[in-house]
Design a protein around this motif. Structure first.
Motif, PDB file in Angstrom:
ATOM      1  N   LEU A   1       0.823  -1.207   0.000  1.00 12.89           N
ATOM      2  CA  LEU A   1       0.000   0.000   0.000  1.00 12.89           C
ATOM      3  C   LEU A   1       0.859   1.260   0.000  1.00 12.89           C
ATOM      4  O   LEU A   1       1.829   1.370   0.756  1.00 12.89           O
ATOM      5  CB  LEU A   1      -0.916   0.014   1.235  1.00 12.89           C
ATOM      6  N   ASP A   2       0.509   2.213  -0.861  1.00  9.26           N
ATOM      7  CA  ASP A   2       1.145   3.533  -0.845  1.00  9.26           C
ATOM      8  C   ASP A   2       0.542   4.319   0.324  1.00  9.26           C
ATOM      9  O   ASP A   2      -0.634   4.678   0.304  1.00  9.26           O
ATOM     10  CB  ASP A   2       0.858   4.268  -2.161  1.00  9.26           C
ATOM     11  N   PRO A   3       1.338   4.585   1.360  1.00  8.24           N
ATOM     12  CA  PRO A   3       0.761   5.233   2.562  1.00  8.24           C
ATOM     13  C   PRO A   3       0.206   6.626   2.290  1.00  8.24           C
ATOM     14  O   PRO A   3      -0.635   7.119   3.027  1.00  8.24           O
ATOM     15  CB  PRO A   3       1.948   5.284   3.541  1.00  8.24           C
ATOM     16  N   THR A   4       0.680   7.305   1.235  1.00 11.97           N
ATOM     17  CA  THR A   4       0.157   8.637   0.923  1.00 11.97           C
ATOM     18  C   THR A   4      -1.155   8.564   0.145  1.00 11.97           C
ATOM     19  O   THR A   4      -1.851   9.580   0.014  1.00 11.97           O
ATOM     20  CB  THR A   4       1.167   9.441   0.087  1.00 11.97           C
TER      21      THR A   4
ATOM     22  N   ALA B   1       6.173  24.870   9.166  1.00 13.41           N
ATOM     23  CA  ALA B   1       5.047  24.088   9.692  1.00 13.41           C
ATOM     24  C   ALA B   1       4.172  23.560   8.562  1.00 13.41           C
ATOM     25  O   ALA B   1       3.673  22.425   8.618  1.00 13.41           O
ATOM     26  CB  ALA B   1       4.223  24.946  10.648  1.00 13.41           C
ATOM     27  N   CYS B   2       4.000  24.369   7.528  1.00 18.88           N
ATOM     28  CA  CYS B   2       3.203  23.947   6.368  1.00 18.88           C
ATOM     29  C   CYS B   2       3.844  22.752   5.679  1.00 18.88           C
ATOM     30  O   CYS B   2       3.169  21.774   5.340  1.00 18.88           O
ATOM     31  CB  CYS B   2       3.049  25.118   5.399  1.00 18.88           C
ATOM     32  N   TRP B   3       5.161  22.820   5.466  1.00 22.53           N
ATOM     33  CA  TRP B   3       5.850  21.707   4.787  1.00 22.53           C
ATOM     34  C   TRP B   3       5.875  20.457   5.681  1.00 22.53           C
ATOM     35  O   TRP B   3       5.825  19.338   5.172  1.00 22.53           O
ATOM     36  CB  TRP B   3       7.254  22.127   4.387  1.00 22.53           C
TER      37      TRP B   3
ATOM     38  N   THR C   1       3.022  14.859   5.947  1.00 22.11           N
ATOM     39  CA  THR C   1       2.049  13.887   6.465  1.00 22.11           C
ATOM     40  C   THR C   1       1.020  13.486   5.424  1.00 22.11           C
ATOM     41  O   THR C   1       0.398  12.424   5.549  1.00 22.11           O
ATOM     42  CB  THR C   1       1.314  14.451   7.700  1.00 22.11           C
ATOM     43  N   ILE C   2       0.813  14.328   4.391  1.00 23.33           N
ATOM     44  CA  ILE C   2      -0.159  13.975   3.354  1.00 23.33           C
ATOM     45  C   ILE C   2       0.540  13.548   2.061  1.00 23.33           C
ATOM     46  O   ILE C   2      -0.107  13.358   1.039  1.00 23.33           O
ATOM     47  CB  ILE C   2      -1.108  15.152   3.053  1.00 23.33           C
TER      48      ILE C   2
END
Length: 377
Positions: free
Chosen positions: A68-71, A159-161, A166-167
């Motif tokens: 599975l691709d976790p993203t 923080a944005c990066w 995580t996504i």
């Protein structure tokens, strides 16, 4: 209403194509938990259903092979892959994700950053922004903003990066190293108003044909040392005794928006007798503001600064300092008069260490230490 269009052949019930609120999504369970992936395909689109089933088959195959691709980007349609978003779009998605918890001023700050990213990088993908490009963006910001503001922007970008990782939108944070070497010059210590300047300012407001309605507010600020948002948010019910000699600071108003005191800390602050007498002479209803705007409602500190405060200081020849300097003025003159720093810190809502760090340097006179071993008479 939710309906299931079909079950995949790979393993019955493993991944399903579902319709939810008019849109197709994939549904599966793994490790006892339900998972969903929105596809952005309308429910009635027959061709879209075929595409959705192919994506579901791909996902099923990877689940069965433990690949599975976790993203989940592998199973999204190309225009919805998170690893293909531009730098500006990633910032917009970050804003959308955190939007409900942010104040309007912070949302506007994020939008400005997003627009600037698009201006500098165009449609460059977020995962293509490396340290070299991040440094170029820092230099771009420095042509428009102060170093201390740029530091804040770099923290937001980092923080944005980090969220983007995580996504699956990016694999690294190019802003961390840039932020680490960004230098902010030492802030100039606040310059309080002298006693002569303070008296001239109060007199100027009292005698001004247009701005005299602000005179009580200005005198209160110079003598009591409140933060502007605290004084603007002060209501008559916050004066805890009939003599108007004590204020319980529980509320602030910033640009019309009520909020708690700084760091959520309430405090009790004393009011000098002369100010207390002026307050008693015009005391209003409990929920009324003590220092409303002339047209009613809460004062806007930004409008006051630009349209009232600066013109008055210019007219009387007092060098410009922001209205917050009235707070420094009160604290500095209290200390210079020999007031106990513990009492001053409590009145201002600081700890003693902060008080001495930021205010004591402005004190022009330090009394000699007492000779507690002097001979007794």
């Amino acid at each position: 209403m939710e309906s299931t269009f079909g079950v995949l052949d790979v393993k019955k019930g493993l991944v399903k194509v579902q319709a939810n609120n008019g849109w197709l999504r994939l549904y599966w369970r793994r490790s006892g938990k339900s998972h969903y992936l929105s596809l952005g395909i309308p429910e009635g689109d027959r061709l879209g259903l075929v595409i959705a089933e192919k994506q579901a088959a791909l996902l099923s195959a990877d689940l069965l092979s433990d690949n599975l691709d976790p993203t989940l980007n592998k199973y999204r349609l190309s225009d919805r892959r998170t690893d293909c978003v531009s730098a500006g779009e990633l910032m917009r998605q970050y804003l959308k994700h955190h939007g409900p918890a942010l104040e309007n001023s912070t949302k506007n700050k994020y939008r400005i950053i997003s627009d600037q990213l698009t201006q500098v990088f165009g449609e460059m993908r977020a995962d293509e922004v490396e340290e070299r490009q991040a440094e170029r963006f820092r230099q771009f910001m420095l042509t428009r903003q102060k170093p201390i503001t740029v530091r804040d922007r770099l923290c937001i970008l980092s923080a944005c990066w980090a969220w983007g990782k995580t996504i699956g939108a990016v694999k690294q944070d190019p802003w961390a190293a840039v932020r680490a070497r960004h230098q902010v010059p030492p802030q100039q210590r606040p310059k309080p108003f002298t006693l002569d300047e303070a008296r001239r300012i109060i007199q100027a407001f009292q005698q001004h044909s247009q701005f005299r309605l602000y005179a009580d507010y200005v005198e209160f600020m110079l003598l009591c040392g409140f933060r502007p948002a605290e004084a603007i948010g002060l209501r008559w019910r916050h004066l805890t005794d009939e003599a108007c000699s004590v204020v319980c600071v529980t509320e602030t108003i910033v640009r019309g928006k009520p909020g708690p005191p700084k760091r959520g800390k309430q405090r009790i602050a004393p009011i000098p007798p002369r100010i207390a007498q002026k307050l008693r002479d015009r005391q209003g209803d409990p929920d009324d503001l003590v220092f409303p705007a002339p047209e009613g409602g809460a004062m806007n500190d930004n409008n006051f600064c630009k349209r009232v405060w600066r013109p008055v200081l210019d007219a009387i020849g007092v060098s410009y300092r922001k209205p917050y300097a009235m707070r420094y003025t009160a604290a500095s003159h209290w200390l210079e008069a020999g007031e106990n720093p513990v009492n001053v810190a409590e009145a201002l809502g600081h700890d003693v260490r902060t008080l001495l760090k930021y205010y004591a340097a402005s004190v022009r006179y330090t009394p000699p230490p007492p000779d507690f071993l002097r001979p007794l008479d």
